[in-house]
Design an enzyme around this catalytic site. Structure first.
Site, PDB file in Angstrom:
ATOM      1  N   GLU A   1      -8.326  -5.405  -9.920  1.00 43.71           N
ATOM      2  CA  GLU A   1      -8.963  -4.522  -8.776  1.00 43.71           C
ATOM      3  C   GLU A   1      -9.478  -3.251  -9.240  1.00 43.71           C
ATOM      4  O   GLU A   1      -9.394  -3.056 -10.378  1.00 43.71           O
ATOM      5  CB  GLU A   1      -8.176  -4.450  -7.539  1.00 43.71           C
ATOM      6  CG  GLU A   1      -6.817  -3.635  -7.994  1.00 43.71           C
ATOM      7  CD  GLU A   1      -5.921  -3.558  -6.598  1.00 43.71           C
ATOM      8  OE1 GLU A   1      -6.357  -3.699  -5.509  1.00 43.71           O
ATOM      9  OE2 GLU A   1      -4.649  -3.196  -6.882  1.00 43.71           O
TER      10      GLU A   1
ATOM     11  N   LEU B   1      -4.021  -5.170  -4.199  1.00 42.04           N
ATOM     12  CA  LEU B   1      -4.081  -4.889  -2.634  1.00 42.04           C
ATOM     13  C   LEU B   1      -4.998  -5.827  -1.982  1.00 42.04           C
ATOM     14  O   LEU B   1      -6.184  -6.284  -2.466  1.00 42.04           O
ATOM     15  CB  LEU B   1      -4.497  -3.442  -2.265  1.00 42.04           C
ATOM     16  CG  LEU B   1      -4.120  -3.106  -0.878  1.00 42.04           C
ATOM     17  CD1 LEU B   1      -2.653  -2.893  -0.688  1.00 42.04           C
ATOM     18  CD2 LEU B   1      -5.236  -1.988  -0.414  1.00 42.04           C
TER      19      LEU B   1
ATOM     20  N   LYS C   1       0.927  -1.107   0.018  1.00 44.36           N
ATOM     21  CA  LYS C   1      -0.011  -0.005  -0.088  1.00 44.36           C
ATOM     22  C   LYS C   1       0.956   1.225   0.068  1.00 44.36           C
ATOM     23  O   LYS C   1       1.195   1.998   0.993  1.00 44.36           O
ATOM     24  CB  LYS C   1      -0.993  -0.103   1.065  1.00 44.36           C
ATOM     25  CG  LYS C   1      -2.098   0.691   0.919  1.00 44.36           C
ATOM     26  CD  LYS C   1      -3.187   0.403   1.999  1.00 44.36           C
ATOM     27  CE  LYS C   1      -4.362   1.211   2.116  1.00 44.36           C
ATOM     28  NZ  LYS C   1      -5.231   1.456   0.695  1.00 44.36           N
TER      29      LYS C   1
HETATM   30  N1  PMP Z   1      -7.274  -1.880  -3.832  1.00 50.60           N
HETATM   31  C1  PMP Z   1      -6.890  -0.589  -3.598  1.00 50.60           C
HETATM   32  C2  PMP Z   1      -5.979  -0.219  -4.806  1.00 50.60           C
HETATM   33  C3  PMP Z   1      -7.195   0.245  -2.604  1.00 50.60           C
HETATM   34  O1  PMP Z   1      -6.706   1.507  -2.666  1.00 50.60           O
HETATM   35  C4  PMP Z   1      -8.233  -0.249  -1.719  1.00 50.60           C
HETATM   36  C5  PMP Z   1      -8.543   0.908  -0.650  1.00 50.60           C
HETATM   37  N2  PMP Z   1      -7.647   0.620   0.411  1.00 50.60           N
HETATM   38  C6  PMP Z   1      -8.711  -1.477  -1.797  1.00 50.60           C
HETATM   39  C7  PMP Z   1      -8.178  -2.501  -2.862  1.00 50.60           C
HETATM   40  C8  PMP Z   1      -9.455  -2.097  -0.721  1.00 50.60           C
HETATM   41  O2  PMP Z   1      -8.892  -2.310   0.479  1.00 50.60           O
HETATM   42  P1  PMP Z   1      -9.539  -2.188   1.764  1.00 50.60           P
HETATM   43  O3  PMP Z   1     -10.758  -3.120   1.954  1.00 50.60           O
HETATM   44  O4  PMP Z   1      -8.562  -2.730   2.769  1.00 50.60           O
HETATM   45  O5  PMP Z   1     -10.132  -0.787   2.364  1.00 50.60           O
END
Ligand code: PMP
Length: 290
Positions: free
Chosen positions: A184, A208, A146
């Site tokens: 994603e 992610l 991240k």
């Molecule tokens: N993929 C990306 C690229 C993101 O920025 C996010 C948001 N944080 C997610 C997936 C979703 O992750 P989460 O459910 O942990 O917020």
């Protein structure tokens, strides 16, 4: 607004970082976004485990133990009046003369946190669903980190906004287009429903590992919804019965238009409704526990 910077809680206007911070110069850092319900951080442990994974991936020593993070985050939450918030936490490699290589000797990382009111997805959007486009996933090969270097995500999301859409579904293009697959969204994870089966892309270096993604798979399993975690081809998007996006701030939302065409019958589908209701219930249950 009170924020946290390098050991101090202070008003946002007084928070300053030197221009040579490597986050500013190189985007050299990582971050987390943690939803807070009823003033309690949701899935905090999982977010801190992912933070450690990101820090390891970019070789920054974690400046705090899990206990210290929890205390800092809880103090930050207590400085804000809203019951539901989201904490943004950001660590960079610190301040040093500009040079791509890591500073020698190492410098202290910069740690910044802020919390903002969490606004829930509008009821109308949950009723109607949102529109999305597809775009080529032109990011690097460590999307599991991240990273604060979000320029590709910024440009991709703007492409969606320019098209009047809420999200962009990213496609890794293979030599043979029929092998191209989805990873994603620009800031969310993506699920498909086909023939009653919930499909999710595998957690690998190209996406992610979403905390909400895990919750949704756990809730689906508990509800007896058949799930398959596997590579999802781009062409499968266009014959999906439902498409869902998930993230900590948007929870779970239905995508009902893709590239200008309706998804399924163009309305939020039954698996979305089921998973959305279960998510709301689960959230409330978790927050009730002592
Ligand atoms: N993929 C990306 C690229 C993101 O920025 C996010 C948001 N944080 C997610 C997936 C979703 O992750 P989460 O459910 O942990 O917020």
């Amino acid at each position: 607004m009170t924020v946290y910077l390098n050991g101090q809680f202070l008003p946002l206007e007084e928070a300053r970082i030197p221009v040579l911070d490597r986050g500013f110069i190189f985007g050299d850092g990582v971050y987390e976004v943690i939803p807070v319900y009823s003033k309690r951080a949701f899935r905090l442990h999982e977010h801190l485990v992912r933070l450690q994974h990101s820090l390891d991936g970019v070789r920054i020593d974690n400046p705090h133990s899990v206990g210290e993070w929890a205390a800092l985050i809880n103090t930050l939450i207590s400085h804000h009046q809203h019951e539901d918030q989201y904490v943004y936490l950001h660590i960079t490699r610190g301040v040093a003369k500009r040079d791509h290589a890591f500073p020698q000797p190492a410098v202290a990382p910069t740690v910044f946190m802020m919390s903002n009111p969490l606004t829930h997805p509008a009821a109308e959007l949950l009723q109607s669903g949102v529109s999305a486009i597809t775009a080529v996933d032109n990011r690097w090969l460590r999307c599991d980190i991240k990273s604060i270097s979000l320029l590709p995500n910024v440009l991709l999301r703007q492409q969606a906004v320019d098209a009047g859409c809420a999200e962009v579904i990213l496609v890794r293009v293979e030599n043979n287009d029929s092998d191209s697959f989805i990873t994603e969204g620009s800031a969310s994870n993506i699920f498909l429903v086909r023939d009653g089966i919930l499909l999710a892309p595998p957690k690998d270096n190209l996406m992610l590992p979403g905390i909400t993604y895990d919750v949704i798979l756990e809730l689906a399993a508990a509800a007896g919804i058949p799930c398959s975690v596997r590579r999802i081809l781009k062409q499968e998007l266009y014959s999906a019965d439902e498409i869902l996006l998930t993230s900590s701030t948007r929870e779970v939302m239905p995508i009902t238009m893709l590239d200008g065409k309706p998804v399924g019958n163009g309305r939020p589908g039954p698996l979305f409704r089921q998973l959305h209701d279960r998510y709301q219930h689960f959230k409330r249950e978790v927050m009730r526990k002592p």
